[in-house]
Design a protein around this motif. Structure first.
Motif, PDB file in Angstrom:
ATOM      1  N   SER A 199      -9.448  11.114 -12.867  1.00  0.00           N
ATOM      2  CA  SER A 199      -8.662  11.675 -11.887  1.00  0.00           C
ATOM      3  C   SER A 199      -8.022  10.937 -10.842  1.00  0.00           C
ATOM      4  O   SER A 199      -6.873  11.473 -10.322  1.00  0.00           O
ATOM      5  CB  SER A 199      -9.464  13.044 -11.721  1.00  0.00           C
ATOM      6  N   VAL A 200      -8.505  10.076 -10.478  1.00  0.00           N
ATOM      7  CA  VAL A 200      -8.082   9.026  -9.348  1.00  0.00           C
ATOM      8  C   VAL A 200      -7.679   7.573  -9.599  1.00  0.00           C
ATOM      9  O   VAL A 200      -7.656   6.891  -8.751  1.00  0.00           O
ATOM     10  CB  VAL A 200      -8.790   9.120  -8.273  1.00  0.00           C
ATOM     11  N   ARG A 201      -7.690   7.366 -10.864  1.00  0.00           N
ATOM     12  CA  ARG A 201      -7.593   6.083 -11.530  1.00  0.00           C
ATOM     13  C   ARG A 201      -6.307   5.312 -11.146  1.00  0.00           C
ATOM     14  O   ARG A 201      -6.408   4.009 -10.687  1.00  0.00           O
ATOM     15  CB  ARG A 201      -7.753   5.898 -13.082  1.00  0.00           C
ATOM     16  N   PHE A 202      -5.112   6.023 -11.302  1.00  0.00           N
ATOM     17  CA  PHE A 202      -3.885   5.321 -10.843  1.00  0.00           C
ATOM     18  C   PHE A 202      -4.110   4.937  -9.463  1.00  0.00           C
ATOM     19  O   PHE A 202      -3.798   3.796  -9.103  1.00  0.00           O
ATOM     20  CB  PHE A 202      -2.701   6.320 -11.279  1.00  0.00           C
ATOM     21  N   SER A 203      -4.473   6.029  -8.498  1.00  0.00           N
ATOM     22  CA  SER A 203      -4.512   5.634  -7.020  1.00  0.00           C
ATOM     23  C   SER A 203      -5.489   4.407  -6.898  1.00  0.00           C
ATOM     24  O   SER A 203      -5.183   3.636  -5.959  1.00  0.00           O
ATOM     25  CB  SER A 203      -4.831   6.943  -6.220  1.00  0.00           C
ATOM     26  N   PRO A 209       0.849  -1.450  -0.041  1.00  0.00           N
ATOM     27  CA  PRO A 209       0.044  -0.015   0.114  1.00  0.00           C
ATOM     28  C   PRO A 209       0.717   1.349  -0.035  1.00  0.00           C
ATOM     29  O   PRO A 209       0.406   2.315  -0.628  1.00  0.00           O
ATOM     30  CB  PRO A 209      -0.750  -0.152   1.222  1.00  0.00           C
ATOM     31  N   LEU A 210       1.897   1.254   0.775  1.00  0.00           N
ATOM     32  CA  LEU A 210       2.871   2.413   0.757  1.00  0.00           C
ATOM     33  C   LEU A 210       3.350   2.751  -0.923  1.00  0.00           C
ATOM     34  O   LEU A 210       3.197   3.919  -1.304  1.00  0.00           O
ATOM     35  CB  LEU A 210       4.064   2.279   1.810  1.00  0.00           C
ATOM     36  N   GLY A 211       3.832   1.574  -1.423  1.00  0.00           N
ATOM     37  CA  GLY A 211       4.145   1.854  -2.971  1.00  0.00           C
ATOM     38  C   GLY A 211       3.071   2.217  -3.819  1.00  0.00           C
ATOM     39  O   GLY A 211       3.198   3.087  -4.605  1.00  0.00           O
ATOM     40  N   ALA A 212       1.793   1.517  -3.432  1.00  0.00           N
ATOM     41  CA  ALA A 212       0.513   2.173  -4.279  1.00  0.00           C
ATOM     42  C   ALA A 212       0.194   3.749  -3.807  1.00  0.00           C
ATOM     43  O   ALA A 212      -0.201   4.118  -4.962  1.00  0.00           O
ATOM     44  CB  ALA A 212      -0.601   0.965  -3.795  1.00  0.00           C
ATOM     45  N   PHE A 213       0.257   4.034  -2.716  1.00  0.00           N
ATOM     46  CA  PHE A 213      -0.104   5.395  -2.213  1.00  0.00           C
ATOM     47  C   PHE A 213       0.923   6.271  -3.161  1.00  0.00           C
ATOM     48  O   PHE A 213       0.471   7.209  -3.499  1.00  0.00           O
ATOM     49  CB  PHE A 213       0.202   5.514  -0.765  1.00  0.00           C
ATOM     50  N   LEU A 214       2.169   5.961  -2.962  1.00  0.00           N
ATOM     51  CA  LEU A 214       3.286   7.005  -3.710  1.00  0.00           C
ATOM     52  C   LEU A 214       3.087   6.873  -5.055  1.00  0.00           C
ATOM     53  O   LEU A 214       3.076   8.030  -5.731  1.00  0.00           O
ATOM     54  CB  LEU A 214       4.621   6.349  -3.352  1.00  0.00           C
ATOM     55  N   ALA A 215       2.957   5.652  -5.863  1.00  0.00           N
ATOM     56  CA  ALA A 215       2.599   5.734  -7.168  1.00  0.00           C
ATOM     57  C   ALA A 215       1.495   6.114  -7.670  1.00  0.00           C
ATOM     58  O   ALA A 215       1.295   6.911  -8.736  1.00  0.00           O
ATOM     59  CB  ALA A 215       2.879   4.133  -7.886  1.00  0.00           C
ATOM     60  N   GLY A 216       0.499   5.785  -7.099  1.00  0.00           N
ATOM     61  CA  GLY A 216      -0.831   6.623  -7.351  1.00  0.00           C
ATOM     62  C   GLY A 216      -0.871   8.110  -7.248  1.00  0.00           C
ATOM     63  O   GLY A 216      -1.373   8.792  -8.116  1.00  0.00           O
ATOM     64  N   PRO A 249      -4.936  13.211  -4.962  1.00  0.00           N
ATOM     65  CA  PRO A 249      -5.472  11.997  -5.440  1.00  0.00           C
ATOM     66  C   PRO A 249      -6.046  11.009  -4.483  1.00  0.00           C
ATOM     67  O   PRO A 249      -7.148  10.488  -4.444  1.00  0.00           O
ATOM     68  CB  PRO A 249      -4.495  11.402  -6.317  1.00  0.00           C
ATOM     69  N   ILE A 250      -5.091  10.656  -3.450  1.00  0.00           N
ATOM     70  CA  ILE A 250      -5.491   9.665  -2.288  1.00  0.00           C
ATOM     71  C   ILE A 250      -6.686  10.238  -1.686  1.00  0.00           C
ATOM     72  O   ILE A 250      -7.594   9.241  -1.360  1.00  0.00           O
ATOM     73  CB  ILE A 250      -4.318   9.602  -1.514  1.00  0.00           C
ATOM     74  N   VAL A 251      -6.717  11.340  -1.092  1.00  0.00           N
ATOM     75  CA  VAL A 251      -7.668  11.955  -0.412  1.00  0.00           C
ATOM     76  C   VAL A 251      -8.760  11.783  -1.007  1.00  0.00           C
ATOM     77  O   VAL A 251     -10.016  11.563  -0.665  1.00  0.00           O
ATOM     78  CB  VAL A 251      -7.201  13.610   0.274  1.00  0.00           C
ATOM     79  N   ASP A 252      -8.945  12.490  -2.283  1.00  0.00           N
ATOM     80  CA  ASP A 252     -10.178  12.429  -3.310  1.00  0.00           C
ATOM     81  C   ASP A 252     -10.705  11.037  -3.362  1.00  0.00           C
ATOM     82  O   ASP A 252     -11.937  10.786  -3.483  1.00  0.00           O
ATOM     83  CB  ASP A 252      -9.802  12.905  -4.761  1.00  0.00           C
ATOM     84  N   VAL A 311      -6.627   2.053  -8.704  1.00  0.00           N
ATOM     85  CA  VAL A 311      -6.208   0.645  -9.111  1.00  0.00           C
ATOM     86  C   VAL A 311      -5.005   0.115  -8.391  1.00  0.00           C
ATOM     87  O   VAL A 311      -5.145  -1.092  -7.993  1.00  0.00           O
ATOM     88  CB  VAL A 311      -5.887   0.340 -10.675  1.00  0.00           C
ATOM     89  N   SER A 312      -4.406   0.893  -8.052  1.00  0.00           N
ATOM     90  CA  SER A 312      -3.019   0.425  -7.349  1.00  0.00           C
ATOM     91  C   SER A 312      -3.362   0.150  -5.972  1.00  0.00           C
ATOM     92  O   SER A 312      -2.879  -1.063  -5.412  1.00  0.00           O
ATOM     93  CB  SER A 312      -1.883   1.618  -7.394  1.00  0.00           C
ATOM     94  N   ILE A 313      -4.102   0.777  -5.444  1.00  0.00           N
ATOM     95  CA  ILE A 313      -4.297   0.902  -4.048  1.00  0.00           C
ATOM     96  C   ILE A 313      -5.429  -0.572  -3.593  1.00  0.00           C
ATOM     97  O   ILE A 313      -5.051  -1.288  -2.813  1.00  0.00           O
ATOM     98  CB  ILE A 313      -5.116   2.079  -3.080  1.00  0.00           C
ATOM     99  N   SER A 314      -6.412  -0.626  -4.775  1.00  0.00           N
ATOM    100  CA  SER A 314      -7.269  -1.750  -4.685  1.00  0.00           C
ATOM    101  C   SER A 314      -6.388  -2.921  -4.673  1.00  0.00           C
ATOM    102  O   SER A 314      -6.741  -4.055  -4.008  1.00  0.00           O
ATOM    103  CB  SER A 314      -8.226  -1.634  -5.648  1.00  0.00           C
ATOM    104  N   TYR A 315      -5.625  -3.199  -5.691  1.00  0.00           N
ATOM    105  CA  TYR A 315      -4.723  -4.001  -5.944  1.00  0.00           C
ATOM    106  C   TYR A 315      -3.966  -4.644  -4.772  1.00  0.00           C
ATOM    107  O   TYR A 315      -3.828  -5.755  -4.097  1.00  0.00           O
ATOM    108  CB  TYR A 315      -3.826  -3.926  -7.086  1.00  0.00           C
ATOM    109  N   ALA A 316      -3.168  -3.566  -4.264  1.00  0.00           N
ATOM    110  CA  ALA A 316      -2.538  -3.714  -2.922  1.00  0.00           C
ATOM    111  C   ALA A 316      -3.312  -4.430  -1.848  1.00  0.00           C
ATOM    112  O   ALA A 316      -2.561  -5.315  -1.054  1.00  0.00           O
ATOM    113  CB  ALA A 316      -1.634  -2.514  -2.609  1.00  0.00           C
ATOM    114  N   LEU A 317      -4.294  -3.698  -1.442  1.00  0.00           N
ATOM    115  CA  LEU A 317      -5.091  -4.329  -0.463  1.00  0.00           C
ATOM    116  C   LEU A 317      -5.474  -5.553  -0.633  1.00  0.00           C
ATOM    117  O   LEU A 317      -5.506  -6.353   0.440  1.00  0.00           O
ATOM    118  CB  LEU A 317      -6.276  -3.311  -0.064  1.00  0.00           C
ATOM    119  N   GLY A 318      -5.865  -5.980  -1.746  1.00  0.00           N
ATOM    120  CA  GLY A 318      -6.431  -7.241  -2.060  1.00  0.00           C
ATOM    121  C   GLY A 318      -5.369  -8.409  -1.892  1.00  0.00           C
ATOM    122  O   GLY A 318      -5.518  -9.487  -1.791  1.00  0.00           O
ATOM    123  N   SER A 319      -4.248  -7.936  -2.399  1.00  0.00           N
ATOM    124  CA  SER A 319      -2.923  -8.797  -2.302  1.00  0.00           C
ATOM    125  C   SER A 319      -2.676  -9.167  -0.851  1.00  0.00           C
ATOM    126  O   SER A 319      -2.243 -10.338  -0.255  1.00  0.00           O
ATOM    127  CB  SER A 319      -1.600  -8.357  -2.816  1.00  0.00           C
TER     128      SER A 319
END
Length: 450
Positions: free
Chosen positions: A369-373, A71-78, A231-234, A375-383
């Motif tokens: 506007s929040v797509r990268f965040s 999730p840290l990587g997903a937050f930063l990348a998102g 983006p993360i807040v949104d 998909v990345s965070i959903s994937y990270a949490l699911g993993s």
């Protein structure tokens, strides 16, 4: 105005597809090399004082701990992917993963430096987790946002097949090293070569990623100066239920997939103190063959979901996966490497159907506007909820109950959770992905909406 894909040539699309396949394969080769080594050698080399049983559990825990940092990587990348673009984030994650992997190949063992060895191993595994958390979202968005509307599923499957290709490369490399350096030679330094080889792969992958154009959707966002300031807040302010349900969808796939990609089956089948004690090289080759069938099933799912829809493809996939989860251990427990391979190949049919459509469905679920965040965070949490500690949980269930079928029932339960998440989301096949359609992208997401 919608994103103009008419200016994206067929050559450009093929280049992007190839770059996402190669880059993702390199990233996951690095990730799976670690998981394979965790099941085969890390328990002995880095956790020897804990004893063979608990040492194996600790080794698998290091596989899982990296997921906590995804999730840290997903937050930063998102954050940066939605603000500065998809491409620079992809290059950065690839370099971080490669450097971490190569350094693992240089680590001294517990015998050499004591407690410092497992501590350094965990630190580098954490860096791998940060990289993996940011990698996936960028790769899938580059593929899907470049794709023509009627072939998004197929293009979205390109980065997905990079994962089984990474497993194929990792398993084949480990099997080759086992053959070239048998016995103590493999434990002494044969296992290190696949880690060091990542330096070569990283040079190729980063060059390819630098050679492709930025996503046309993000290019339009930048041109319109509509990048989200936070983006993360949104994302969590407006789409927390979507993030959680999307994560739940991935739970069922990642828990089952990490039986091989997390090294559990390899350890279970080759454990000299276990009931099977199969040859390590033969098991690794069986995993290699199953990665090919996983690749083909994943690619097929990308094509199928362009025909019957994302949600329907998933529902079929969960049914197939549920059946073959129950046949896996009866086949493995025969003690035949051939039947072990058959069990793994059958399992990959459901895994492919519940993975190949993921890129495009995630992309179509989240607003631009929040797509990268998203998909990345959903994937990270699911993993984390699914695959992170699946090998550890499976090892604990096996040691506590003495029954591998109890492991199968656990995997069946995780498959059912994935099905629940699928049924609560809508199919959005063909929706306009451009920032101009942001308002339409925010409605019609959940199954309970009218």
């Amino acid at each position: 105005m919608s994103t103009d894909l008419s200016t994206v040539s067929a050559v450009d699309r093929r280049r992007v597809a190839f770059a996402t396949v190669v880059g993702t394969a390199v990233e996951w080769y690095d990730y799976f090399i670690y998981a394979s080594a965790a099941g085969l050698v890390f328990g002995t080399l880095f956790f020897e004082p804990a004893g063979p049983g608990f040492g194996t559990i600790l080794s698998f825990l290091t596989v899982g701990v990296s997921f906590l940092f995804r999730p840290l990587g997903a937050f930063l990348a998102g954050h940066f992917g939605d603000k500065v673009g998809r491409r620079p984030v992809l290059v950065a994650t690839l370099i971080l993963m490669g450097a971490s992997t190569a350094l693992i190949g240089l680590l001294p063992t517990y015998e050499a430096i004591g407690i410092g060895a497992p501590l350094l191993l965990v630190l580098l595994r954490i860096l791998q987790g940060v990289s993996a958390g940011g990698e996936w979202g960028g790769a899938v968005l580059m593929a899907v946002e470049h794709a023509p509307r009627n072939r998004r599923g197929l293009f979205g499957a390109m980065p997905q097949i990079g994962v089984p290709i990474g497993l194929l490369m990792a398993s084949a490399m480990m099997a080759s090293m086992d053959a070239l350096f048998p016995g103590d030679a493999f434990l002494d330094w044969g296992w290190r070569i696949p880690f060091l080889f990542s330096v070569v792969l990283i040079l190729v992958g980063s060059w390819l990623r630098r050679s492709v154009e930025e996503s046309p959707v993000f290019a339009e966002i930048a041109e319109r100066k509509e990048q989200a300031k936070a983006p993360i807040v949104d994302l969590f302010a407006r789409f927390t239920p979507l993030v959680l349900l999307s994560a739940l969808v991935f739970v069922g796939n990642s828990a089952v997939g990490y039986m091989t990609t997390g090294g559990y089956i390899q350890r279970y089948a080759t454990d000299p103190d276990g009931a099977l004690g199969l040859d390590r090289g033969s098991v690794l080759w069986a995993v290699t063959v199953s990665s090919i069938s996983w690749l083909l099933a994943t690619l097929a799912a990308g094509w199928i979901c362009d025909v019957i829809g994302r949600r329907n493809t998933y529902i079929v996939g969960w049914c197939v996966q549920g059946v073959f989860v129950l046949t896996l251990f009866p086949l493995v427990n025969t003690g035949s490497v051939v039947l072990l391979g058959v069990g793994l190949v059958l399992l990959t049919l459901g895994l492919g159907l519940t993975y190949g459509a993921q890129s495009v469905w995630y992309t179509e679920l989240f607003p631009a506007s929040v797509r990268f965040s998203g998909v990345s965070i959903s994937y990270a949490l699911g993993s984390i909820l699914g695959g992170a500690f699946a090998p550890t949980i499976a090892q604990w269930i096996q040691q506590s109950t003495g029954s591998s079928m109890n492991v199968a029932y656990y995997l069946l339960g995780m498959t059912a959770l994935g099905l629940v998440g699928t049924l609560l989301l809508r199919d959005r096949k063909g929706i306009d992905l451009s920032p101009a359609s942001e308002a339409k992208q925010q409605v019609g997401i959940y199954a309970w909406e009218k």
